[in-house]
Every structure is written in structure tokens, then in C-alpha cells.
Design a protein around this motif. Sequence first.
Motif, PDB file in Angstrom:
ATOM      1  N   THR A  53       0.763  -0.820  -0.532  1.00  0.00           N
ATOM      2  CA  THR A  53      -0.321  -0.387  -0.097  1.00  0.00           C
ATOM      3  C   THR A  53       0.390   0.961  -0.233  1.00  0.00           C
ATOM      4  O   THR A  53       0.792   2.490  -1.221  1.00  0.00           O
ATOM      5  CB  THR A  53      -1.142  -0.041   1.590  1.00  0.00           C
ATOM      6  N   GLY A  54       1.919   0.934   0.905  1.00  0.00           N
ATOM      7  CA  GLY A  54       3.162   2.648   0.696  1.00  0.00           C
ATOM      8  C   GLY A  54       4.289   2.291   0.333  1.00  0.00           C
ATOM      9  O   GLY A  54       4.535   3.621   0.731  1.00  0.00           O
ATOM     10  N   GLY A  55       4.053   1.081   0.131  1.00  0.00           N
ATOM     11  CA  GLY A  55       5.686   0.719   0.327  1.00  0.00           C
ATOM     12  C   GLY A  55       6.705   1.359   0.798  1.00  0.00           C
ATOM     13  O   GLY A  55       7.902   1.836   1.109  1.00  0.00           O
ATOM     14  N   GLN A  56       6.341   0.803   1.860  1.00  0.00           N
ATOM     15  CA  GLN A  56       7.153   0.988   3.597  1.00  0.00           C
ATOM     16  C   GLN A  56       7.404  -0.152   4.694  1.00  0.00           C
ATOM     17  O   GLN A  56       8.385  -0.609   5.163  1.00  0.00           O
ATOM     18  CB  GLN A  56       5.932   2.051   4.247  1.00  0.00           C
ATOM     19  N   HIS A  57       6.198  -1.377   4.561  1.00  0.00           N
ATOM     20  CA  HIS A  57       6.425  -1.862   5.427  1.00  0.00           C
ATOM     21  C   HIS A  57       7.043  -3.462   5.111  1.00  0.00           C
ATOM     22  O   HIS A  57       8.203  -3.956   4.814  1.00  0.00           O
ATOM     23  CB  HIS A  57       5.594  -2.432   6.325  1.00  0.00           C
ATOM     24  N   ARG A  58       5.818  -3.611   4.062  1.00  0.00           N
ATOM     25  CA  ARG A  58       5.755  -5.345   3.682  1.00  0.00           C
ATOM     26  C   ARG A  58       6.847  -5.596   2.126  1.00  0.00           C
ATOM     27  O   ARG A  58       7.583  -6.233   2.243  1.00  0.00           O
ATOM     28  CB  ARG A  58       4.722  -5.650   3.446  1.00  0.00           C
ATOM     29  N   SER A  59       6.635  -4.501   1.407  1.00  0.00           N
ATOM     30  CA  SER A  59       7.195  -4.314   0.297  1.00  0.00           C
ATOM     31  C   SER A  59       9.534  -4.055   0.341  1.00  0.00           C
ATOM     32  O   SER A  59       9.872  -5.394  -0.108  1.00  0.00           O
ATOM     33  CB  SER A  59       6.977  -3.863  -0.564  1.00  0.00           C
ATOM     34  N   VAL A  60       8.955  -3.618   1.276  1.00  0.00           N
ATOM     35  CA  VAL A  60      10.709  -2.897   1.337  1.00  0.00           C
ATOM     36  C   VAL A  60      11.338  -4.902   2.266  1.00  0.00           C
ATOM     37  O   VAL A  60      12.424  -4.544   2.130  1.00  0.00           O
ATOM     38  CB  VAL A  60      10.770  -2.520   2.840  1.00  0.00           C
ATOM     39  N   TYR A  61      10.464  -4.831   3.814  1.00  0.00           N
ATOM     40  CA  TYR A  61      10.963  -6.288   3.788  1.00  0.00           C
ATOM     41  C   TYR A  61      11.602  -7.391   2.944  1.00  0.00           C
ATOM     42  O   TYR A  61      12.351  -7.981   2.949  1.00  0.00           O
ATOM     43  CB  TYR A  61       9.810  -6.719   4.873  1.00  0.00           C
ATOM     44  N   SER A  62       9.649  -7.628   1.772  1.00  0.00           N
ATOM     45  CA  SER A  62       9.688  -8.492   1.296  1.00  0.00           C
ATOM     46  C   SER A  62      11.389  -8.458  -0.142  1.00  0.00           C
ATOM     47  O   SER A  62      12.300  -9.249  -0.163  1.00  0.00           O
ATOM     48  CB  SER A  62       8.732  -8.875   0.040  1.00  0.00           C
ATOM     49  N   ALA A  63      11.514  -7.560  -0.071  1.00  0.00           N
ATOM     50  CA  ALA A  63      12.800  -7.067  -0.981  1.00  0.00           C
ATOM     51  C   ALA A  63      14.062  -6.845  -0.631  1.00  0.00           C
ATOM     52  O   ALA A  63      14.732  -7.704  -0.810  1.00  0.00           O
ATOM     53  CB  ALA A  63      11.934  -5.744  -2.002  1.00  0.00           C
ATOM     54  N   GLN A  64      14.321  -6.291   0.952  1.00  0.00           N
ATOM     55  CA  GLN A  64      15.430  -6.907   1.277  1.00  0.00           C
ATOM     56  C   GLN A  64      16.186  -8.190   1.478  1.00  0.00           C
ATOM     57  O   GLN A  64      17.345  -8.399   1.338  1.00  0.00           O
ATOM     58  CB  GLN A  64      15.127  -6.289   2.786  1.00  0.00           C
ATOM     59  N   HIS A  65      14.850  -8.569   1.682  1.00  0.00           N
ATOM     60  CA  HIS A  65      15.027  -9.953   2.070  1.00  0.00           C
ATOM     61  C   HIS A  65      15.755 -11.047   1.007  1.00  0.00           C
ATOM     62  O   HIS A  65      16.267 -11.901   0.895  1.00  0.00           O
ATOM     63  CB  HIS A  65      14.221 -10.919   2.912  1.00  0.00           C
ATOM     64  N   LEU A  66      14.851 -10.448  -0.202  1.00  0.00           N
ATOM     65  CA  LEU A  66      14.821 -11.307  -1.705  1.00  0.00           C
ATOM     66  C   LEU A  66      16.902 -10.609  -1.845  1.00  0.00           C
ATOM     67  O   LEU A  66      17.074 -11.426  -2.442  1.00  0.00           O
ATOM     68  CB  LEU A  66      13.666 -10.940  -2.436  1.00  0.00           C
ATOM     69  N   ALA A  67      17.003 -10.107  -1.739  1.00  0.00           N
ATOM     70  CA  ALA A  67      18.369  -9.107  -2.103  1.00  0.00           C
ATOM     71  C   ALA A  67      19.036 -10.398  -1.697  1.00  0.00           C
ATOM     72  O   ALA A  67      20.173 -10.225  -2.101  1.00  0.00           O
ATOM     73  CB  ALA A  67      17.805  -8.158  -2.325  1.00  0.00           C
ATOM     74  N   GLU A  68      19.425 -10.250  -0.172  1.00  0.00           N
ATOM     75  CA  GLU A  68      19.967 -10.382   0.201  1.00  0.00           C
ATOM     76  C   GLU A  68      20.115 -11.857  -0.188  1.00  0.00           C
ATOM     77  O   GLU A  68      20.739 -12.586   0.671  1.00  0.00           O
ATOM     78  CB  GLU A  68      19.511 -10.616   2.338  1.00  0.00           C
ATOM     79  N   HIS A  69      19.487 -12.137   0.131  1.00  0.00           N
ATOM     80  CA  HIS A  69      18.989 -14.160   0.070  1.00  0.00           C
ATOM     81  C   HIS A  69      20.096 -14.954  -1.168  1.00  0.00           C
ATOM     82  O   HIS A  69      20.639 -15.201  -1.827  1.00  0.00           O
ATOM     83  CB  HIS A  69      17.444 -14.681  -0.448  1.00  0.00           C
ATOM     84  N   LEU A  70      19.344 -13.893  -2.983  1.00  0.00           N
ATOM     85  CA  LEU A  70      20.068 -13.812  -4.234  1.00  0.00           C
ATOM     86  C   LEU A  70      22.094 -13.710  -3.622  1.00  0.00           C
ATOM     87  O   LEU A  70      22.355 -14.887  -4.931  1.00  0.00           O
ATOM     88  CB  LEU A  70      19.388 -13.433  -4.960  1.00  0.00           C
ATOM     89  N   ASN A  71      22.428 -12.885  -3.279  1.00  0.00           N
ATOM     90  CA  ASN A  71      23.775 -12.568  -3.078  1.00  0.00           C
ATOM     91  C   ASN A  71      23.796 -13.216  -2.191  1.00  0.00           C
ATOM     92  O   ASN A  71      25.029 -14.034  -2.788  1.00  0.00           O
ATOM     93  CB  ASN A  71      23.656 -10.852  -2.252  1.00  0.00           C
TER      94      ASN A  71
END
Length: 513
Positions: free
Chosen positions: A472-490
Motif C-alpha cells: 500500500t505505502g511501500g514502507q513495510h511489507r514490500s521493503v521487508y520482502s525486497a530486502q530479504h530476497l535481495a540478500e538471499h540471492l546475493n
Amino acid sequence: MEKLLELYKSWKGITPTNVEKLAGAGSNREYYRLTDEVGDTIIGVIGTSRDENHAFIYLAKHFEKRRLPVPHIFVVSDDELYYLQSDLGNTSLYDAIRGGREAGGRYNLAEQKLLRNVIRELPNIQLRGARGLDFSNCYPQPEFNQEGVLFDLNYFKYCFLKATELDFHELKLEANFRMFAKDLTSEKMDSFLYRDFQARNILLDKDGRPYFIDFQGGRKGPFYYDLASFLWQASAKYSFKLRRELVFEYYQSLKNYTEVPSKRHFVNRLSLFVLFRTLQVLGAYGFRGYFERKKHFIDSIPPAIQNLRDLLTLGDDVFPYPYMMDMLKRLTLLPQFAHIEKSAANRTDGFKVAEKDIYNANPLDGPATFSKYDGKGPLVVRVFSFSFKKGIPEDTSGNGGGYVFDCRSTHNPGRYEPYKKITGLDEPVIRFLEDDGEILDFLKPVYELANQHVERYMQRGFTDLMFSFGCTGGQHRSVYSAQHLAEHLNKKYGIEVHINHREQGIEQILKAK
């Protein structure tokens, strides 16, 4: 095998219509699923040690009389090398919580419930199971004692410590070992010590109720040991928070069976057994890994070393064995262990490293793909978080590839005042989302899809892939998901990942490894 089939026929009156050999673990026993003409199954067991088989058979029958959830023994051969037991199915606790383990210790609510059910049941088998038990039937010894402790500590010394070529003073270490053994055996011990209480040795029925197997190494001993064995299993990667909650569940359940010590005393005693169990498993990993070259045990060494590192931070007040502690600190600093990451209990990433070289493309993939992007490499992944109100991020690469995921189906911490001014990068939000569990279930198939796509792109030499997470606001759920997928792939693939939390104005580059 022939004698096992003869035992089955003498008991059942017919030969089985199907015989399936089951995968073994660390034991020398062989297990077979035997099926009759109507599809009913039982488990046939072939053991090489009569004494070990006798211990299991005696304990299983005793526990069943105490109404504990264990396999039923149908029939035993005269020499006790063959026996038939009830089939409890294929689902172990280890399999049931695989998702949380592979997510670096992020266990969802269903997995946490299974763990709580099991840990509450442990005092039942330890205390009720000990009542009326003739410990002289236990194998290879009837009780936990200093001699047995010293054997395991020396097993660690010879099978693990010496294999690292760390320099140490044997007499000084032996003196501390003896002090340690004395402390471990200083309290009254009147419970059943399972000894190999781990997720692989717990089977679940269709309703998720636990049944216990592989307790043949049990003996009379302190109840702390099994709790330490289970919760500090290196590969389980339980978070500090979850581990603490499970210790509390055990402590509360224990009150139903015996008078319990104070919480402070309980925790200090438990710490001693956690250290002992850690050294014990390192000895086993050293023998099975360094000497027998079994990959599973070699892979288990790094998380066990990290467990040891975490323990050493408790200090000399908890572990008053100065030379041993100094030696263990030097052990964790050896170059071969220097690459080990921070423990899962203290990190917000934590996904397992790829076990195979995913850079090797299949030769059959060759020129048949006919893409102008083939063979360019290396792959760079871009991961965005955004608000749907402000539109989906633009793909500037020119290839139009990638995925957009909608996180709005999951519980939104932004509805609650304490979280309105912080983001999915902040610990309170991370805890909210992970304790709630919905985001973990949401991300599970996302990781699987991303893994497959990244591996294929790397094989083909593609240079760009984009993942975007919106809420909804690009602040909580999307930030968490993006950060964790990025760290996972790296971490999993060692590739460069660019993170852009668009609505937060935060950009980050995770360098290729």
C-alpha cells in the motif's frame, strides 16, 4: 534380508507383497517397509548389534506400557537381530519444518506450533518414561557419568580438535575436561536421557502428533541434555527468540512431572550441557566428515562452530574452565572457520549457500536458445520496493524481464501506531511480520521461483533481472520482502544485487562475491 522375511512370514502367515528399503541415517541398522496384500504396512528392522537392538526393544515395550507415543513391537527374532514394528509413516519433524530451516531459521506459525508440541512432550518421555524402567537394559551404558562424559570430550579432541592441527597443551586441557565432567554429573539424575533427541527422530501422524523413535542409546541421566541436544541442533538455525520461548515451554511442562529448580539455576545448568553437546557433535562431525568424508556432516561443521562462538560469549562465570575456554576461542578463530557467517540468532538474513556450481550450463541448452542476451554475463539483479499508489517501477534495462509481486494480501503493520514511522528494515517491523507468519508463507514460493529464474539466467549468461514488491505505502511489507530476497540471492549465488526502496529513497548495492 532372508531371515527378516522368514520372521514376517512366521508372524503374519504370508510373505509380503512388496518390500521397500528405507533410507538410513547415521545408524548401521537397515529398515524396510513390508506391505501385505491389502496394503497394510509394517517396518522390518535388521540390526548388527544384539545389545543395541535389545535396548530399543526393551525401551519401546516399557514406554508403550507407560502410554508414551512410540512404535509398537510386533515380533522379535530369537537372536534379537531382526524385529517388526509399527509403521508410523514418512513424515518426520525434520521434514515438516524444512521451510523454516531453509529460510535461515524463519519458522512460520505452523512450524513453531509443531516445535512447541514436541518440546512440551519431552518431559513426558523423560520423567514418566523413567518410572519403573530397568536401566540395566540400556546400551552401551546404564547411566550418564563422568567416564562417559570424558569419553565424549576425548572423542571431540581426537576426531575434531586434532584434525584442525590447532596447537594445545593436552594435560591442561585434560584437567579442565575433568572439572567440566564433574560439574555435568554433579546433580541428582533420575530421568530418562534420550541422548539422540532430534527432529529426524520424531515422526508426525496425520494430525501432527509426535511419535518418538531411535531412543536405543538412552540411559539414566539429567533432563538438560536432551533439551540442549534439540534446541542447539546446529542445522536447525533456531532464532534466539524462538529458542528462548521453547526453553520456557519445556520449563513449564517440566513442572507437571517433577519439582523444578529456579529459572536462574536451570538456565546456568542448561548452558553447561549446551557446551558439552556442541563439543560432542563436533567430535561426531569430525569423524563422519573428516575421516569418513560424508558431505552432510562436513556441511554441519560451520553452523556448529558458530554455535560454539555464540556460547563463548557467555564468559567465565558460566564456564569456569579457563584453559579449555581459551583453546575453544582459538579454535573458532582458525582460518578454515573464518568465513562462517554470524549466527542465525543475531542476523536478519540467513539463507543456505548453494550446494552445487550453478554456473555450469547444460550443454544441451547451447545455441538452441537463440537469444541476443545469451553469453553476455555476469548477471546483475535489481530488486525494488514500491507503493502501488505511485505506480510500478520502470524497467530501464531494455529487456522487460522480471516479476512484480503484490504483498498486500499479508498482514500490514502500518495499521498500528508503533510501526507507522518505521520501515520493513527496522527490527520491530521484522519481528511483527515474522511472528505473524503470513509474510513467510507469501515469500516461500517467491524464493523458489526466483532461484529457478536466477539459475537459468546465470547459465545462459543473461545480464539483468528485475524483481519488484509492491504494497500500500511501500514502507513495510514490500521493503521487508525486497530486502530479504535481495540478500538471499546475493548470499546464495554470489551475484551483484541492486536494492532500491523507492518510496523510502534508500538504495544499496550488494557486491558480487
